[in-house]
Design a protein around this motif. Sequence first.
Motif, PDB file in Angstrom:
ATOM      1  N   ASP A  76       0.738 -14.574  19.224  1.00  0.00           N
ATOM      2  CA  ASP A  76       0.243 -14.044  17.953  1.00  0.00           C
ATOM      3  C   ASP A  76       1.140 -14.482  16.799  1.00  0.00           C
ATOM      4  OD1 ASP A  76      -1.880 -12.836  19.181  1.00  0.00           O
ATOM      5  OD2 ASP A  76      -0.988 -10.827  19.245  1.00  0.00           O
ATOM      6  N   ARG A  77       2.467 -14.505  17.029  1.00  0.00           N
ATOM      7  CA  ARG A  77       3.365 -14.951  15.966  1.00  0.00           C
ATOM      8  C   ARG A  77       3.124 -16.428  15.641  1.00  0.00           C
ATOM      9  NH1 ARG A  77       9.199 -14.239  17.563  1.00  0.00           N
ATOM     10  NH2 ARG A  77       8.715 -12.031  17.264  1.00  0.00           N
ATOM     11  N   ILE A  78       2.907 -17.241  16.649  1.00  0.00           N
ATOM     12  CA  ILE A  78       2.595 -18.654  16.429  1.00  0.00           C
ATOM     13  C   ILE A  78       1.344 -18.787  15.574  1.00  0.00           C
ATOM     14  CG2 ILE A  78       1.760 -20.749  17.588  1.00  0.00           C
ATOM     15  CD1 ILE A  78       3.674 -20.014  19.911  1.00  0.00           C
ATOM     16  N   TYR A 126       2.960 -28.366   6.384  1.00  0.00           N
ATOM     17  CA  TYR A 126       3.331 -28.967   7.670  1.00  0.00           C
ATOM     18  C   TYR A 126       4.572 -28.307   8.263  1.00  0.00           C
ATOM     19  CZ  TYR A 126       4.618 -32.419  11.192  1.00  0.00           C
ATOM     20  OH  TYR A 126       4.961 -33.027  12.375  1.00  0.00           O
ATOM     21  N   ASN A 127       5.480 -27.827   7.413  1.00  0.00           N
ATOM     22  CA  ASN A 127       6.657 -27.139   7.943  1.00  0.00           C
ATOM     23  C   ASN A 127       6.251 -25.968   8.834  1.00  0.00           C
ATOM     24  OD1 ASN A 127       8.545 -28.810   6.710  1.00  0.00           O
ATOM     25  ND2 ASN A 127       8.696 -27.542   4.873  1.00  0.00           N
ATOM     26  N   PHE A 128       5.242 -25.217   8.417  1.00  0.00           N
ATOM     27  CA  PHE A 128       4.772 -24.089   9.233  1.00  0.00           C
ATOM     28  C   PHE A 128       4.036 -24.579  10.479  1.00  0.00           C
ATOM     29  CE2 PHE A 128       5.454 -21.958   5.178  1.00  0.00           C
ATOM     30  CZ  PHE A 128       6.126 -20.823   5.606  1.00  0.00           C
ATOM     31  N   HIS A 129       3.215 -25.587  10.327  1.00  0.00           N
ATOM     32  CA  HIS A 129       2.511 -26.121  11.493  1.00  0.00           C
ATOM     33  C   HIS A 129       3.500 -26.683  12.512  1.00  0.00           C
ATOM     34  CE1 HIS A 129      -1.309 -26.758   8.850  1.00  0.00           C
ATOM     35  NE2 HIS A 129      -1.201 -25.520   9.281  1.00  0.00           N
ATOM     36  N   PHE A 130       4.498 -27.394  12.027  1.00  0.00           N
ATOM     37  CA  PHE A 130       5.479 -28.022  12.923  1.00  0.00           C
ATOM     38  C   PHE A 130       6.259 -26.966  13.711  1.00  0.00           C
ATOM     39  CE2 PHE A 130       9.882 -29.222  13.709  1.00  0.00           C
ATOM     40  CZ  PHE A 130       9.718 -30.354  14.490  1.00  0.00           C
ATOM     41  N   PHE A 131       6.779 -25.951  13.029  1.00  0.00           N
ATOM     42  CA  PHE A 131       7.607 -24.976  13.734  1.00  0.00           C
ATOM     43  C   PHE A 131       6.773 -24.021  14.595  1.00  0.00           C
ATOM     44  CE2 PHE A 131      10.908 -26.361  10.737  1.00  0.00           C
ATOM     45  CZ  PHE A 131      11.933 -26.565  11.649  1.00  0.00           C
ATOM     46  N   ALA A 132       5.508 -23.832  14.248  1.00  0.00           N
ATOM     47  CA  ALA A 132       4.625 -23.088  15.148  1.00  0.00           C
ATOM     48  C   ALA A 132       4.465 -23.850  16.456  1.00  0.00           C
ATOM     49  CB  ALA A 132       3.271 -22.863  14.485  1.00  0.00           C
ATOM     50  N   PRO A 135      11.067 -21.912  10.343  1.00  0.00           N
ATOM     51  CA  PRO A 135      11.832 -21.689  11.580  1.00  0.00           C
ATOM     52  C   PRO A 135      12.462 -20.306  11.638  1.00  0.00           C
ATOM     53  CG  PRO A 135      13.064 -23.126  10.111  1.00  0.00           C
ATOM     54  CD  PRO A 135      11.679 -22.984   9.526  1.00  0.00           C
ATOM     55  N   CYS A 136      12.791 -19.736  10.474  1.00  0.00           N
ATOM     56  CA  CYS A 136      13.376 -18.405  10.451  1.00  0.00           C
ATOM     57  C   CYS A 136      12.382 -17.375  10.996  1.00  0.00           C
ATOM     58  CB  CYS A 136      13.783 -18.054   9.017  1.00  0.00           C
ATOM     59  SG  CYS A 136      14.792 -16.585   8.881  1.00  0.00           S
ATOM     60  N   LEU A 137      11.123 -17.477  10.573  1.00  0.00           N
ATOM     61  CA  LEU A 137      10.095 -16.585  11.095  1.00  0.00           C
ATOM     62  C   LEU A 137       9.776 -16.904  12.552  1.00  0.00           C
ATOM     63  CD1 LEU A 137       7.565 -16.387   8.111  1.00  0.00           C
ATOM     64  CD2 LEU A 137       9.366 -14.759   8.738  1.00  0.00           C
ATOM     65  N   ALA A 138       9.767 -18.187  12.891  1.00  0.00           N
ATOM     66  CA  ALA A 138       9.475 -18.577  14.273  1.00  0.00           C
ATOM     67  C   ALA A 138      10.473 -17.953  15.242  1.00  0.00           C
ATOM     68  CB  ALA A 138       9.480 -20.095  14.407  1.00  0.00           C
TER      69      ALA A 138
END
Length: 495
Positions: free
Chosen positions: A81-83, A125-131, A179-182
């Motif tokens: 769910d976080r992803i 993309y930063n969010f897509h990448f770290f997800a 990445p901090c949220l990930a």
Amino acid sequence: MQTNASTSLANNYVSQSIDCLHFIDGQYVSSLNGKTFDNINPATGKVIGIVAEGGKEEVDLAVAAAKRALQGPWKTMSQNDRINVIRRIGDLILERKEELAVLESVDTGKPIWLSGSIDIPRSAYNFHFFADSLRSDGTEAYQMDQVAINYSVRKPLGVVGLINPWNLPLLLMTWKLAPCLAAGNTVVMKPAELTPMTATVLAQICKDAGVPDGVVNIVHGFGPNSAGSALTEHPDVSAISFTGETTTGKIIMASAAKTLKRLSFELGGKNPNIIFADSNLDEVIETTIKSSFINQGEVCLCGSRIYVERPAYEQFLEKFVAKTKELVVGDPFDAKTKVGSLIGEEHFNRVKGYIELAKEEGGTILTGGRSPEGLEQGYYLEPTIIVGLDGNCRTVREEIFGPVVTVIPFDTEEEVLAQANDTHYGLSASVWTNDLRRAHRVAGQIDAGIVWVNTWFLRDLRTPFGGMKQSGIGREGGKHSLEFYSELTNICIKL
């Protein structure tokens, strides 16, 4: 390309007042004491809105909200769910791409084509990448013969402070936040006071994506005796990630030492661009124009010290000066503009001061060095090429962070390596040569966190990114970011 829609949006934003409030525990709020400061459009020099000015009280509220959220639904949310939430943030950024691009250009003075083609897509993309990284990333496991097995468990650090610069506001904020949220942390962000708008919108995007209240907070303000110092000194903040100027990094380091906070710094750069005579000059010129003047030279990775092997020196200068003169300086929303406005009056005067200093040091201005005619409002400066200086000159040694480069000839590898490494900085470098052995040999001897060969700003987000010497502490990117934003517990089980 400029679009009618972006022009209309720009006119709307420039003509009306845009106010930026703090975002604490899922709500936009004013400062407790009502204090504000003006937000200036650098392309016009005019006020475009007011920003809530926070300090210790607002930081205390934001940290308390983040601390509560650590034990709430963010902690119990499944990894899958976080992803999905993190990926959704990237999706929503793309859905609002045009609006965010306009806000970024209004706030920074950069051309709209740059915001729309690089800043906003890369932010998403930063969010897509770290997800995706979170889905595939694992931890270590070691077997001790038949005696025991060890494995590592990754845990969030806690409340993390993210302090952002003004040159790439949304791109660099998302580079930290994703990445901090990930890693499962909660966050208090302090955007640069000069560029508050896209970060303010990002907070609502996070909420719309499903991030629980209190996980992402924003406090606007300044550094010393303001929101910045309150954040770095707060005892409940476990780590600080800062991108910005080296002197500020030293101040933050001293403040954070009181509570032994974990630190990640990406600081200044005075990056060498080394061009050997056997390289393809047309290809070199095309990329060097970008590495010198993109984003008005306000990029920590810009190659502002250009070293050219002597047999190619005159030809390089002829072509480089000619191409530089073709760059159009002007309105960020004009489709012809390649170079927009510098960030503000103080920085504009600082950059112009270095140009005057270069003349005093014996340098010659081959092109640029002035504000273009007809652009008296705003903080515009022509791309500037300086020759005739040696490595001892301040103009060559100190970070200018504007559309200003120096060009110096060299004769041998040993000579240019000595000059390239003769600096307190060590962020990036570029090497241009068609000799494969030389490329490996020279790149391996440069003291920099990243070295590009026959290219510039080509990024794989899995790779380590950061600086040596006074250009930073630590590395970001891929597993390196996730490692910074998490704690590892080793569990040893006897078999």
